[in-house]
Design a protein around this motif. Sequence first.
Motif, short mmCIF file in Angstrom:
data_model
loop_
_atom_site.label_atom_id
_atom_site.label_comp_id
_atom_site.label_asym_id
_atom_site.label_seq_id
_atom_site.Cartn_x
_atom_site.Cartn_y
_atom_site.Cartn_z
N THR A 1 -28.50 -39.00 -50.76
CA THR A 1 -29.70 -39.98 -50.32
C THR A 1 -30.89 -39.23 -49.58
O THR A 1 -32.10 -39.51 -49.98
CB THR A 1 -29.01 -40.74 -49.13
N ILE A 2 -30.57 -38.08 -49.12
CA ILE A 2 -31.61 -37.16 -48.49
C ILE A 2 -32.40 -36.56 -49.62
O ILE A 2 -33.68 -36.69 -49.56
CB ILE A 2 -31.14 -36.02 -47.50
N ARG A 3 -31.74 -36.08 -50.64
CA ARG A 3 -32.18 -35.48 -51.68
C ARG A 3 -33.28 -36.37 -52.68
O ARG A 3 -34.16 -35.99 -52.78
CB ARG A 3 -31.07 -34.89 -52.50
N GLY A 4 -32.60 -37.59 -52.36
CA GLY A 4 -33.29 -38.76 -53.28
C GLY A 4 -34.72 -39.09 -52.20
O GLY A 4 -35.79 -39.24 -53.11
N VAL B 1 -41.52 -37.50 -48.63
CA VAL B 1 -41.63 -38.16 -47.48
C VAL B 1 -41.44 -37.30 -46.10
O VAL B 1 -42.29 -37.49 -45.25
CB VAL B 1 -40.21 -39.07 -47.32
N THR B 2 -40.73 -36.10 -46.38
CA THR B 2 -40.83 -35.17 -45.12
C THR B 2 -42.00 -34.16 -44.95
O THR B 2 -42.06 -33.81 -43.95
CB THR B 2 -39.35 -34.07 -45.24
N PHE C 1 -36.46 -44.04 -54.83
CA PHE C 1 -35.86 -42.88 -55.48
C PHE C 1 -34.62 -42.64 -54.57
O PHE C 1 -33.46 -42.10 -55.27
CB PHE C 1 -36.73 -41.55 -55.41
N GLY C 2 -34.70 -42.71 -53.29
CA GLY C 2 -33.59 -42.72 -52.44
C GLY C 2 -32.46 -43.68 -52.78
O GLY C 2 -31.33 -43.52 -52.88
N TYR C 3 -32.75 -45.03 -53.10
CA TYR C 3 -32.10 -45.92 -53.65
C TYR C 3 -31.27 -45.71 -54.73
O TYR C 3 -30.23 -45.94 -55.00
CB TYR C 3 -32.79 -47.40 -53.31
N VAL C 4 -32.04 -45.33 -55.69
CA VAL C 4 -31.48 -45.11 -57.29
C VAL C 4 -30.35 -44.05 -56.96
O VAL C 4 -29.36 -43.88 -57.64
CB VAL C 4 -32.65 -44.74 -58.08
N THR C 5 -30.86 -42.87 -56.44
CA THR C 5 -29.85 -41.73 -56.14
C THR C 5 -28.79 -42.16 -55.34
O THR C 5 -27.71 -41.69 -55.78
CB THR C 5 -30.59 -40.62 -55.44
N TYR C 6 -28.87 -43.04 -54.26
CA TYR C 6 -27.78 -43.24 -53.70
C TYR C 6 -26.87 -44.20 -54.26
O TYR C 6 -25.62 -44.08 -54.28
CB TYR C 6 -28.08 -44.18 -52.38
N GLU C 7 -27.32 -45.22 -55.18
CA GLU C 7 -26.46 -45.91 -56.19
C GLU C 7 -25.88 -45.21 -57.21
O GLU C 7 -24.65 -45.53 -57.21
CB GLU C 7 -27.48 -47.19 -56.63
N LEU C 8 -26.58 -44.22 -57.88
CA LEU C 8 -25.61 -43.59 -58.65
C LEU C 8 -24.67 -42.59 -57.90
O LEU C 8 -23.70 -42.39 -58.50
CB LEU C 8 -26.93 -42.53 -59.58
N LYS D 1 -46.12 -43.64 -50.26
CA LYS D 1 -45.38 -42.76 -50.39
C LYS D 1 -43.77 -42.96 -49.91
O LYS D 1 -42.93 -42.56 -50.21
CB LYS D 1 -45.97 -41.57 -49.87
N VAL D 2 -44.08 -43.79 -48.96
CA VAL D 2 -42.69 -44.34 -48.09
C VAL D 2 -41.70 -45.01 -49.45
O VAL D 2 -40.59 -45.07 -49.49
CB VAL D 2 -42.83 -44.95 -46.85
N LEU D 3 -42.63 -46.12 -50.05
CA LEU D 3 -41.95 -46.81 -50.70
C LEU D 3 -41.44 -46.13 -51.99
O LEU D 3 -40.42 -46.41 -52.53
CB LEU D 3 -42.89 -47.92 -51.37
N VAL D 4 -42.35 -45.22 -52.38
CA VAL D 4 -41.73 -44.32 -53.52
C VAL D 4 -40.61 -43.69 -53.26
O VAL D 4 -39.65 -43.51 -53.93
CB VAL D 4 -42.84 -43.65 -54.19
#
Length: 104
Positions: free
Chosen positions: A84-87, A94-95, A29-36, A22-25
């Motif tokens: 980032t948080i939304r991703g 995660v939360t 998603f956070g990384y992709v969202t942040y990059e976009l 779950k943390v890795l997923v």
Amino acid sequence: MPFLIQAFFTALATLLPSLVSKVLVGLGFGYVTYELGSFGIDYIFNLIVTNAATLPVEVIAVFNYAKLDQAIGFMLGAYAAALTIRGLTSGGSVTKMKLGAPNS
């Protein structure tokens, strides 16, 4: 005391695969969202800079006095943090992880 240590590691062993996945997923998603989002924010910033160069000197002086550059920086930074948080929360929740045995 050894029983408590053994129980702790047994519980950790059952939770670890689910927790790690779950943390890795979520991080993915956070990384992709942040990059976009970073690409979009950079595009908006460059658009503002190029259009601000065509403004009259008086308007730029008013914007400088009003600290508009800092306000825009704060807004773009907050938007990047929100993305980032939304991703992180959309992929893998995660939360909202439930502690318990992994689903089979």
